[in-house]
Scaffold this motif. Structure first.
Motif, PDB file in Angstrom:
ATOM      1  N   MET A 159       1.324  -1.436   0.028  1.00  0.00           N
ATOM      2  CA  MET A 159      -0.271   0.110   0.046  1.00  0.00           C
ATOM      3  C   MET A 159       0.354   0.983   0.020  1.00  0.00           C
ATOM      4  N   THR A 160       0.205   2.113  -0.862  1.00  0.00           N
ATOM      5  CA  THR A 160       1.372   3.413  -0.912  1.00  0.00           C
ATOM      6  C   THR A 160       0.115   4.514  -0.643  1.00  0.00           C
ATOM      7  N   LYS A 161       1.335   5.214   0.543  1.00  0.00           N
ATOM      8  CA  LYS A 161       0.286   6.944   0.286  1.00  0.00           C
ATOM      9  C   LYS A 161       1.597   7.973   0.785  1.00  0.00           C
ATOM     10  N   ASN A 162       1.341   8.734  -0.306  1.00  0.00           N
ATOM     11  CA  ASN A 162       1.901  10.364   0.380  1.00  0.00           C
ATOM     12  C   ASN A 162       3.563   9.714   0.037  1.00  0.00           C
ATOM     13  N   ASN A 163       4.221   8.659  -0.675  1.00  0.00           N
ATOM     14  CA  ASN A 163       5.329   8.239  -0.337  1.00  0.00           C
ATOM     15  C   ASN A 163       6.245   7.696   0.978  1.00  0.00           C
ATOM     16  N   GLU A 164       5.561   6.775   1.708  1.00  0.00           N
ATOM     17  CA  GLU A 164       4.795   5.715   2.437  1.00  0.00           C
ATOM     18  C   GLU A 164       4.259   4.700   1.970  1.00  0.00           C
ATOM     19  N   GLN A 165       5.546   3.429   2.050  1.00  0.00           N
ATOM     20  CA  GLN A 165       5.244   2.383   2.402  1.00  0.00           C
ATOM     21  C   GLN A 165       4.953   1.428   3.488  1.00  0.00           C
ATOM     22  N   ILE A 166       3.784   0.894   4.068  1.00  0.00           N
ATOM     23  CA  ILE A 166       3.459   0.447   5.074  1.00  0.00           C
ATOM     24  C   ILE A 166       3.211  -1.243   4.327  1.00  0.00           C
ATOM     25  N   ILE A 167       4.044  -2.153   5.823  1.00  0.00           N
ATOM     26  CA  ILE A 167       4.131  -3.466   5.729  1.00  0.00           C
ATOM     27  C   ILE A 167       3.702  -4.126   6.623  1.00  0.00           C
ATOM     28  N   THR A 168       2.461  -5.304   6.525  1.00  0.00           N
ATOM     29  CA  THR A 168       2.105  -5.664   7.591  1.00  0.00           C
ATOM     30  C   THR A 168       2.737  -6.824   8.319  1.00  0.00           C
ATOM     31  N   VAL A 169       3.154  -7.016   9.119  1.00  0.00           N
ATOM     32  CA  VAL A 169       4.092  -8.426  10.030  1.00  0.00           C
ATOM     33  C   VAL A 169       2.660  -9.030  10.569  1.00  0.00           C
ATOM     34  N   ASP A 170       2.580  -9.747   9.830  1.00  0.00           N
ATOM     35  CA  ASP A 170       1.563 -11.018  10.302  1.00  0.00           C
ATOM     36  C   ASP A 170       2.248 -12.603   9.885  1.00  0.00           C
ATOM     37  N   GLY A 171       3.693 -12.651  10.734  1.00  0.00           N
ATOM     38  CA  GLY A 171       4.206 -14.119  10.185  1.00  0.00           C
ATOM     39  C   GLY A 171       5.384 -13.764   9.603  1.00  0.00           C
ATOM     40  N   GLN A 172       5.045 -12.509   8.622  1.00  0.00           N
ATOM     41  CA  GLN A 172       6.007 -12.617   7.541  1.00  0.00           C
ATOM     42  C   GLN A 172       5.919 -11.491   7.613  1.00  0.00           C
ATOM     43  N   TYR A 173       6.263 -10.488   6.301  1.00  0.00           N
ATOM     44  CA  TYR A 173       6.321  -9.504   6.058  1.00  0.00           C
ATOM     45  C   TYR A 173       5.288  -8.937   5.103  1.00  0.00           C
ATOM     46  N   GLN A 174       4.655  -8.284   4.949  1.00  0.00           N
ATOM     47  CA  GLN A 174       3.347  -8.350   3.669  1.00  0.00           C
ATOM     48  C   GLN A 174       3.518  -6.969   3.346  1.00  0.00           C
ATOM     49  N   PRO A 175       3.711  -6.814   2.109  1.00  0.00           N
ATOM     50  CA  PRO A 175       5.073  -7.203   1.209  1.00  0.00           C
ATOM     51  C   PRO A 175       5.929  -7.338   2.114  1.00  0.00           C
ATOM     52  N   ASN A 176       6.747  -7.568   1.115  1.00  0.00           N
ATOM     53  CA  ASN A 176       8.316  -8.695   1.680  1.00  0.00           C
ATOM     54  C   ASN A 176       9.495  -7.283   0.664  1.00  0.00           C
ATOM     55  N   VAL A 177       8.945  -6.742  -0.228  1.00  0.00           N
ATOM     56  CA  VAL A 177       9.612  -5.886  -1.270  1.00  0.00           C
ATOM     57  C   VAL A 177       9.008  -4.988  -0.928  1.00  0.00           C
ATOM     58  N   VAL A 178       9.259  -3.162  -1.256  1.00  0.00           N
ATOM     59  CA  VAL A 178       8.912  -2.155  -1.210  1.00  0.00           C
ATOM     60  C   VAL A 178       9.169  -1.734  -2.747  1.00  0.00           C
ATOM     61  N   GLU A 179       9.514  -0.754  -3.019  1.00  0.00           N
ATOM     62  CA  GLU A 179       9.818  -0.194  -4.236  1.00  0.00           C
ATOM     63  C   GLU A 179       9.951   1.749  -3.545  1.00  0.00           C
ATOM     64  N   PHE A 180      11.000   2.729  -3.709  1.00  0.00           N
ATOM     65  CA  PHE A 180      11.000   3.772  -3.334  1.00  0.00           C
ATOM     66  C   PHE A 180      11.954   4.582  -4.614  1.00  0.00           C
ATOM     67  N   ASN A 181      11.778   5.308  -4.745  1.00  0.00           N
ATOM     68  CA  ASN A 181      12.321   6.704  -6.189  1.00  0.00           C
ATOM     69  C   ASN A 181      13.226   7.189  -5.174  1.00  0.00           C
ATOM     70  N   GLN A 182      15.202   6.985  -6.127  1.00  0.00           N
ATOM     71  CA  GLN A 182      16.006   8.031  -5.650  1.00  0.00           C
ATOM     72  C   GLN A 182      16.058   9.491  -5.974  1.00  0.00           C
ATOM     73  N   GLY A 183      16.289  10.539  -4.220  1.00  0.00           N
ATOM     74  CA  GLY A 183      16.480  11.342  -3.694  1.00  0.00           C
ATOM     75  C   GLY A 183      14.288  12.056  -3.329  1.00  0.00           C
ATOM     76  N   GLU A 184      13.842  11.458  -3.107  1.00  0.00           N
ATOM     77  CA  GLU A 184      12.923  11.333  -2.686  1.00  0.00           C
ATOM     78  C   GLU A 184      12.170  11.171  -1.222  1.00  0.00           C
ATOM     79  N   VAL A 185      11.959  12.060  -0.499  1.00  0.00           N
ATOM     80  CA  VAL A 185      11.766  11.790   1.066  1.00  0.00           C
ATOM     81  C   VAL A 185      10.434  10.262   0.999  1.00  0.00           C
ATOM     82  N   ALA A 186      10.907   9.587   1.851  1.00  0.00           N
ATOM     83  CA  ALA A 186      10.377   8.127   1.043  1.00  0.00           C
ATOM     84  C   ALA A 186      10.538   7.585   3.322  1.00  0.00           C
ATOM     85  N   ASN A 187       9.609   7.325   3.376  1.00  0.00           N
ATOM     86  CA  ASN A 187       8.375   6.637   4.480  1.00  0.00           C
ATOM     87  C   ASN A 187       8.182   5.135   4.756  1.00  0.00           C
TER      88      ASN A 187
END
Length: 89
Positions: free
Chosen positions: A1-29
């Motif tokens: 799930m993406t919201k304003n350069n924020e990626q949210i990972i749900t932790v439920d026995g694993q990481y969901q999603p387990n791969v997240v992407e951000f753009n170089q040079g942008e603020v990322a949370n």
């Protein structure tokens, strides 16, 4: 799930999603929200990006991710058994 350069990972026995992407040079949370006490996921760490924290159940924990260089950076549980990846492109 993406919201304003924020990626949210749900932790439920694993990481969901387990791969997240951000753009170089942008603020990322990156936010982890642990919703289950299954497995060894009570903490998260990244040696690559120098962050580490406990993940209290049902609370969001957010890290500002440096995006000054592109590449792939790992994060893992406190025991380094369950892993995920941050891709900066």
């Amino acid at each position: 799930m993406t919201k304003n350069n924020e990626q949210i990972i749900t932790v439920d026995g694993q990481y969901q999603p387990n791969v997240v992407e951000f753009n170089q040079g942008e603020v990322a949370n990156l936010t982890f929200k642990r919703v289950s006490d299954r497995g060894c996921l009570g903490a998260v760490q990244s040696h690559d990006l120098a962050f580490s924290a406990d993940l209290p159940l049902n609370e969001a924990v957010t890290f500002e991710i440096p995006t000054d260089q592109s590449g792939e950076f790992e994060f893992a549980c406190g025991m380094d058994m369950v892993k995920g990846k941050i891709v900066i492109k």
